[in-house]
Design a protein around this motif. Structure first.
Motif, PDB file in Angstrom:
ATOM      1  N   ALA A 210       5.284   5.033   1.734  1.00  0.00           N
ATOM      2  CA  ALA A 210       5.574   6.396   2.782  1.00  0.00           C
ATOM      3  C   ALA A 210       6.535   6.151   4.338  1.00  0.00           C
ATOM      4  O   ALA A 210       7.693   6.123   4.130  1.00  0.00           O
ATOM      5  CB  ALA A 210       4.460   7.122   2.348  1.00  0.00           C
ATOM      6  N   GLU A 211       6.084   5.240   4.813  1.00  0.00           N
ATOM      7  CA  GLU A 211       6.082   4.333   6.170  1.00  0.00           C
ATOM      8  C   GLU A 211       7.985   3.662   5.921  1.00  0.00           C
ATOM      9  O   GLU A 211       8.949   4.366   6.054  1.00  0.00           O
ATOM     10  CB  GLU A 211       5.546   3.767   6.477  1.00  0.00           C
ATOM     11  CG  GLU A 211       6.078   4.090   7.901  1.00  0.00           C
ATOM     12  CD  GLU A 211       5.006   2.777   8.532  1.00  0.00           C
ATOM     13  OE1 GLU A 211       5.354   1.613   9.535  1.00  0.00           O
ATOM     14  OE2 GLU A 211       4.160   3.258   9.077  1.00  0.00           O
TER      15      GLU A 211
ATOM     16  N   ALA B  25      -8.990  -0.756   0.054  1.00  0.00           N
ATOM     17  CA  ALA B  25      -7.376  -0.468  -0.167  1.00  0.00           C
ATOM     18  C   ALA B  25      -6.805  -1.101  -1.429  1.00  0.00           C
ATOM     19  O   ALA B  25      -7.603  -1.751  -2.358  1.00  0.00           O
ATOM     20  CB  ALA B  25      -6.550  -0.967   0.285  1.00  0.00           C
TER      21      ALA B  25
ATOM     22  N   THR C 216       6.501  10.808   2.742  1.00  0.00           N
ATOM     23  CA  THR C 216       4.977  11.899   3.716  1.00  0.00           C
ATOM     24  C   THR C 216       4.371  10.704   2.548  1.00  0.00           C
ATOM     25  O   THR C 216       4.780  10.858   0.979  1.00  0.00           O
ATOM     26  CB  THR C 216       5.231  13.176   2.887  1.00  0.00           C
ATOM     27  OG1 THR C 216       4.757  13.033   1.679  1.00  0.00           O
ATOM     28  CG2 THR C 216       5.919  14.117   3.911  1.00  0.00           C
ATOM     29  N   LYS C 217       3.463  10.486   2.712  1.00  0.00           N
ATOM     30  CA  LYS C 217       2.348   9.532   1.926  1.00  0.00           C
ATOM     31  C   LYS C 217       2.861  10.576   0.543  1.00  0.00           C
ATOM     32  O   LYS C 217       1.891   9.781  -0.258  1.00  0.00           O
ATOM     33  CB  LYS C 217       1.094   9.304   2.440  1.00  0.00           C
ATOM     34  CG  LYS C 217      -0.441   8.910   2.510  1.00  0.00           C
ATOM     35  CD  LYS C 217      -1.568   7.926   2.570  1.00  0.00           C
ATOM     36  CE  LYS C 217      -2.403   7.487   1.552  1.00  0.00           C
ATOM     37  NZ  LYS C 217      -3.349   7.991   1.548  1.00  0.00           N
ATOM     38  N   GLN C 218       1.928  12.219   0.813  1.00  0.00           N
ATOM     39  CA  GLN C 218       1.743  12.618  -0.439  1.00  0.00           C
ATOM     40  C   GLN C 218       3.081  12.616  -0.678  1.00  0.00           C
ATOM     41  O   GLN C 218       2.802  12.056  -2.928  1.00  0.00           O
ATOM     42  CB  GLN C 218       2.178  14.131  -0.001  1.00  0.00           C
ATOM     43  CG  GLN C 218       0.473  14.385   0.911  1.00  0.00           C
ATOM     44  CD  GLN C 218       0.396  14.044   1.884  1.00  0.00           C
ATOM     45  OE1 GLN C 218       1.260  13.361   2.563  1.00  0.00           O
ATOM     46  NE2 GLN C 218      -0.705  14.425   2.711  1.00  0.00           N
TER      47      GLN C 218
ATOM     48  N   ARG D 251       1.295  -0.872   0.048  1.00  0.00           N
ATOM     49  CA  ARG D 251      -0.102   0.392   0.100  1.00  0.00           C
ATOM     50  C   ARG D 251       1.122   1.074  -0.075  1.00  0.00           C
ATOM     51  O   ARG D 251       2.171   0.712   0.477  1.00  0.00           O
ATOM     52  CB  ARG D 251      -0.709   0.166   1.016  1.00  0.00           C
ATOM     53  CG  ARG D 251      -2.013  -0.973   1.593  1.00  0.00           C
ATOM     54  CD  ARG D 251      -2.959  -1.229   2.196  1.00  0.00           C
ATOM     55  NE  ARG D 251      -3.689  -2.341   2.572  1.00  0.00           N
ATOM     56  CZ  ARG D 251      -4.542  -1.905   3.567  1.00  0.00           C
ATOM     57  NH1 ARG D 251      -4.905  -1.475   4.524  1.00  0.00           N
ATOM     58  NH2 ARG D 251      -5.449  -3.267   2.910  1.00  0.00           N
ATOM     59  N   VAL D 252       0.797   2.343  -0.701  1.00  0.00           N
ATOM     60  CA  VAL D 252       0.617   3.807  -0.538  1.00  0.00           C
ATOM     61  C   VAL D 252       1.670   4.474   0.803  1.00  0.00           C
ATOM     62  O   VAL D 252       2.371   4.565   1.059  1.00  0.00           O
ATOM     63  CB  VAL D 252       0.024   4.491  -1.530  1.00  0.00           C
ATOM     64  CG1 VAL D 252       1.050   6.650  -1.061  1.00  0.00           C
ATOM     65  CG2 VAL D 252       0.422   4.041  -2.842  1.00  0.00           C
ATOM     66  N   THR D 253       0.634   3.857   1.563  1.00  0.00           N
ATOM     67  CA  THR D 253       0.976   4.140   3.074  1.00  0.00           C
ATOM     68  C   THR D 253       2.235   3.231   3.685  1.00  0.00           C
ATOM     69  O   THR D 253       3.309   4.180   4.401  1.00  0.00           O
ATOM     70  CB  THR D 253      -0.117   4.001   3.565  1.00  0.00           C
ATOM     71  OG1 THR D 253      -1.066   2.545   3.772  1.00  0.00           O
ATOM     72  CG2 THR D 253      -1.394   5.117   4.022  1.00  0.00           C
ATOM     73  N   GLU D 254       1.803   2.229   4.081  1.00  0.00           N
ATOM     74  CA  GLU D 254       3.431   1.479   3.845  1.00  0.00           C
ATOM     75  C   GLU D 254       4.675   2.482   3.191  1.00  0.00           C
ATOM     76  O   GLU D 254       5.842   1.647   3.831  1.00  0.00           O
ATOM     77  CB  GLU D 254       2.782  -0.516   3.882  1.00  0.00           C
ATOM     78  CG  GLU D 254       1.730  -0.580   3.737  1.00  0.00           C
ATOM     79  CD  GLU D 254       1.525  -1.771   4.065  1.00  0.00           C
ATOM     80  OE1 GLU D 254       2.885  -2.602   4.204  1.00  0.00           O
ATOM     81  OE2 GLU D 254       0.517  -1.969   3.334  1.00  0.00           O
TER      82      GLU D 254
ATOM     83  N   ALA E  96       4.663   9.554  -1.761  1.00  0.00           N
ATOM     84  CA  ALA E  96       4.845   9.181  -2.175  1.00  0.00           C
ATOM     85  C   ALA E  96       3.988   8.467  -3.310  1.00  0.00           C
ATOM     86  O   ALA E  96       4.349   7.959  -4.113  1.00  0.00           O
ATOM     87  CB  ALA E  96       4.849   7.186  -0.849  1.00  0.00           C
ATOM     88  N   SER E  97       3.048   8.897  -3.343  1.00  0.00           N
ATOM     89  CA  SER E  97       1.686   8.972  -4.176  1.00  0.00           C
ATOM     90  C   SER E  97       2.110   9.565  -5.241  1.00  0.00           C
ATOM     91  O   SER E  97       1.721   8.539  -6.312  1.00  0.00           O
ATOM     92  CB  SER E  97       0.476  10.003  -3.040  1.00  0.00           C
ATOM     93  OG  SER E  97      -0.270   8.449  -2.669  1.00  0.00           O
TER      94      SER E  97
END
Length: 144
Positions: free
Chosen positions: A55-56, A89, A61-63, A50-53, A65-66
């Protein structure tokens, strides 16, 4: 301790590998892959992420990574697919074009490893590998 800090020495080696791989990928005609895109794509496993993972793990930032995933997707290196564990998701997975680049990268990485083994000798290379794997236990929260 004399000389540069071990962390700096590892960074220098990692940057060397990154540049060699980037040069090989560029020489093969993949001229639309930026270093930031490549670093993000390097975190993609076979099961997707996932994009959130992402990014982490990349510590961005999530932005950011997106944006990187958007660029990778436009260039055909990744695809977004439904996450089978959560219908709301999406997972980022490597697309066929991304697999081609991944194969080139792994080939160059193996060549570098052979060069380092010739330079250090098999015993010192094995000791280096063992030490780095052991350090990963305390430095990489995403280690398998």
């Amino acid at each position: 301790m004399a000389g540069p800090h071990p962390g700096l020495l590892m960074f220098i080696g990692a940057r060397y590998v990154e540049q060699r791989v980037a040069d090989a990928v560029l020489a093969a005609g993949y001229d639309d892959l930026t270093p930031a895109m490549a670093r993000a794509a390097a975190r993609l496993g076979d099961d997707g992420i996932r994009v959130t993972e992402l990014a982490e793990q990349a510590r961005i930032t999530k932005q950011s990574a997106s944006v990187l995933v958007d660029q990778l997707e436009r260039c055909g290196y990744v695809e977004r697919v439904p996450d089978p564990s959560d219908a709301r998701a999406r997972l980022v997975v490597i697309a066929p074009r991304g697999r081609e680049v991944q194969r080139l990268a792994r080939k160059e990485e193996r060549a570098i490893e052979r060069e380092w083994r010739r330079h250090l000798g098999a015993e010192r290379m094995a000791a280096l590998q063992d030490a780095l794997v052991a350090l990963r236990e305390i430095t990489d929260p995403y280690a398998p």
